[in-house]
Design an enzyme around this catalytic site. Structure first.
Site, PDB file in Angstrom:
ATOM      1  CG  ASP A  47     -18.457  -7.790 -10.291  1.00 57.88           C
ATOM      2  OD1 ASP A  47     -17.435  -8.759 -10.067  1.00 57.88           O
ATOM      3  OD2 ASP A  47     -19.734  -7.726 -10.347  1.00 57.88           O
TER       4      ASP A  47
ATOM      5  CE1 TYR B 125      -9.987 -12.725   2.523  1.00 55.56           C
ATOM      6  CE2 TYR B 125      -9.298 -13.678   4.223  1.00 55.56           C
ATOM      7  CZ  TYR B 125      -8.879 -12.152   3.235  1.00 55.56           C
ATOM      8  OH  TYR B 125      -7.941 -11.301   3.262  1.00 55.56           O
TER       9      TYR B 125
HETATM   10  N1  LIG Z   1      -5.229  -5.868   4.164  1.00 58.54           N
HETATM   11  C1  LIG Z   1      -4.495  -7.459   4.716  1.00 58.54           C
HETATM   12  O1  LIG Z   1      -4.608  -6.897   6.121  1.00 58.54           O
HETATM   13  C2  LIG Z   1      -4.766  -8.145   3.654  1.00 58.54           C
HETATM   14  C3  LIG Z   1      -4.201  -9.720   4.219  1.00 58.54           C
HETATM   15  C4  LIG Z   1      -3.778 -10.633   3.492  1.00 58.54           C
HETATM   16  C5  LIG Z   1      -5.138 -10.727   2.789  1.00 58.54           C
HETATM   17  N2  LIG Z   1      -5.349  -9.706   2.415  1.00 58.54           N
HETATM   18  C6  LIG Z   1      -5.919  -9.523   0.161  1.00 58.54           C
HETATM   19  O2  LIG Z   1      -4.916  -8.892  -0.466  1.00 58.54           O
HETATM   20  C7  LIG Z   1      -5.704  -8.279  -1.632  1.00 58.54           C
HETATM   21  C8  LIG Z   1      -6.218  -6.895  -1.015  1.00 58.54           C
HETATM   22  O3  LIG Z   1      -6.386  -6.395  -0.074  1.00 58.54           O
HETATM   23  P1  LIG Z   1      -6.740  -4.556   1.139  1.00 58.54           P
HETATM   24  O4  LIG Z   1      -6.202  -4.962   1.730  1.00 58.54           O
HETATM   25  O5  LIG Z   1      -6.230  -4.286  -0.596  1.00 58.54           O
HETATM   26  O6  LIG Z   1      -8.427  -5.142  -0.196  1.00 58.54           O
HETATM   27  P2  LIG Z   1      -8.403  -3.450   0.321  1.00 58.54           P
HETATM   28  O7  LIG Z   1     -10.507  -3.199   0.382  1.00 58.54           O
HETATM   29  O8  LIG Z   1      -8.159  -1.952   0.113  1.00 58.54           O
HETATM   30  O9  LIG Z   1      -9.003  -3.294  -2.060  1.00 58.54           O
HETATM   31  C9  LIG Z   1      -9.788  -4.178  -2.520  1.00 58.54           C
HETATM   32  C10 LIG Z   1      -9.840  -3.182  -3.821  1.00 58.54           C
HETATM   33  O10 LIG Z   1     -11.012  -4.630  -4.849  1.00 58.54           O
HETATM   34  C11 LIG Z   1     -12.008  -4.203  -5.287  1.00 58.54           C
HETATM   35  N3  LIG Z   1     -12.903  -4.879  -5.441  1.00 58.54           N
HETATM   36  C12 LIG Z   1     -13.734  -5.720  -4.896  1.00 58.54           C
HETATM   37  N4  LIG Z   1     -14.732  -6.307  -5.263  1.00 58.54           N
HETATM   38  C13 LIG Z   1     -14.477  -6.377  -6.837  1.00 58.54           C
HETATM   39  C14 LIG Z   1     -15.163  -7.138  -7.919  1.00 58.54           C
HETATM   40  N5  LIG Z   1     -15.773  -7.641  -7.663  1.00 58.54           N
HETATM   41  N6  LIG Z   1     -14.957  -7.142  -8.644  1.00 58.54           N
HETATM   42  C15 LIG Z   1     -13.280  -5.839  -8.897  1.00 58.54           C
HETATM   43  N7  LIG Z   1     -13.017  -5.018  -8.298  1.00 58.54           N
HETATM   44  C16 LIG Z   1     -13.418  -6.039  -6.738  1.00 58.54           C
HETATM   45  C17 LIG Z   1     -11.996  -2.754  -4.231  1.00 58.54           C
HETATM   46  O11 LIG Z   1     -12.505  -1.428  -5.298  1.00 58.54           O
HETATM   47  C18 LIG Z   1     -10.903  -2.262  -3.746  1.00 58.54           C
HETATM   48  O12 LIG Z   1     -10.073  -1.154  -4.137  1.00 58.54           O
HETATM   49  C19 LIG Z   1      -7.263  -9.483  -1.256  1.00 58.54           C
HETATM   50  O13 LIG Z   1      -7.148  -9.917  -1.848  1.00 58.54           O
HETATM   51  C20 LIG Z   1      -7.855  -9.506   0.263  1.00 58.54           C
HETATM   52  O14 LIG Z   1      -8.290 -10.667   0.085  1.00 58.54           O
HETATM   53  C21 LIG Z   1      -5.686  -8.062   1.900  1.00 58.54           C
END
Ligand SMILES: NC(=O)c1ccc[n+]([C@@H]2O[C@H](COP(=O)([O-])OP(=O)(O)OC[C@H]3O[C@@H](n4cnc5c(N)ncnc54)[C@H](O)[C@@H]3O)[C@@H](O)[C@H]2O)c1
Length: 241
Positions: free
Chosen positions: A56, A148
């Site tokens: 976490d 966020y």
């Molecule tokens: N998807 C998008 O369009 C997008 C755009 C800009 C930025 N991002 C950023 O990229 C990163 C990844 O995004 P994604 O879309 O792959 O997200 P996702 O929700 O698909 O995956 C997120 C992962 O983080 C893990 N997670 C959440 N809370 C946690 C914690 N407390 N400790 C450990 N693991 C934890 C989840 O279990 C999951 O495996 C994030 O930081 C997100 O903000 C995503």
């Protein structure tokens, strides 16, 4: 196939989405990868050089345990990708204190704790690359998503701070700024929100997780040895508007 040979990397949130693609590409490029997440990925699909550690990112003691385990098993830590993230769509007037604290805890404090934990071995070995995931929503405003946006903006500041403070220790710290990416996070997002962001994206479509992961490969590799404190925007042109 060998851009990351001999490197040991930790990817938080690597069980799905951008983190999973990053873990896969890192392994393909020769790295040993520890996926640190609350959820276990399909390790069979990732291959023998990827392992899972439950973490976490808001738990400082768990970070200390993870880094101790990685360094005792592999003798070093070369790359940390602070990718784990959560989102909340409420604006400032509506967001609950609990949701505010949860999002800031994972997206901002989690990055701070990750950098802090990785600095120990990286400073000792006088080398390391830390990659922090921000977002286009850490750069420009959007309705709602207050916590966020606050956290993703803070990640950019933390990156610059760490980059400058630890440059002479050989530790590089950079931000990746994705636009809209197809992942479980955006799968859960309201379809009209997704359509709105894609409509604003000059290339006209969303990214695949690999599009972001390739940027992480570059920043993790020695190809980027002169790059620190920078921001790599991978957004289909969204922020160029
Ligand atoms: N998807 C998008 O369009 C997008 C755009 C800009 C930025 N991002 C950023 O990229 C990163 C990844 O995004 P994604 O879309 O792959 O997200 P996702 O929700 O698909 O995956 C997120 C992962 O983080 C893990 N997670 C959440 N809370 C946690 C914690 N407390 N400790 C450990 N693991 C934890 C989840 O279990 C999951 O495996 C994030 O930081 C997100 O903000 C995503």
């Amino acid at each position: 196939m060998n851009r990351l040979t001999d490197k040991v990397a930790v990817v938080t949130g690597g069980a799905m989405g951008i983190g999973l693609a990053t873990a896969q590409l890192f392994a393909d490029e020769g790295a040993t990868v520890v996926v640190a997440d609350l959820t276990k990925p399909d390790l069979d699909a990732l291959g023998p050089t990827v392992e899972y550690a439950e973490l976490d990112v808001t738990d400082e003691a768990a970070w200390a345990g993870l880094v101790a385990d990685v360094t005792s098993e592999y003798g070093r830590l070369d790359v940390l990708v602070n990718n784990a993230g959560v989102i909340d769509y409420a604006g400032i007037a509506e967001v609950t204190p609990e949701d505010w604290a949860r999002v800031i805890g994972v997206d901002q404090t989690g990055v701070f704790l990750g950098i802090r934990a990785a600095l120990g071995p990286m400073r000792a070995q006088r080398a390391g690359s830390i990659i922090n995931l921000s977002s286009a929503w850490g750069v420009v405003g959007s309705e709602g998503v207050a916590a966020y946006q606050a956290a993703k903006g803070a990640v950019r500041g933390l990156t610059r701070n760490a980059a400058i403070t630890y440059a002479t220790d050989g530790v590089r710290v950079n931000t990746v700024i994705p636009g809209w990416v197809t992942t479980p996070l955006t799968d859960r997002q309201p379809p009209e929100k997704n359509a709105e962001v894609i409509a604003l994206t000059p290339l006209g479509y969303g990214a695949a997780p690999r599009d972001i992961a390739w940027g992480c490969v570059y920043l993790a590799s020695d190809e980027s040895r002169y790059v620190t404190g920078s921001e790599l925007v991978i957004d289909g042109g969204l922020l160029a508007r």
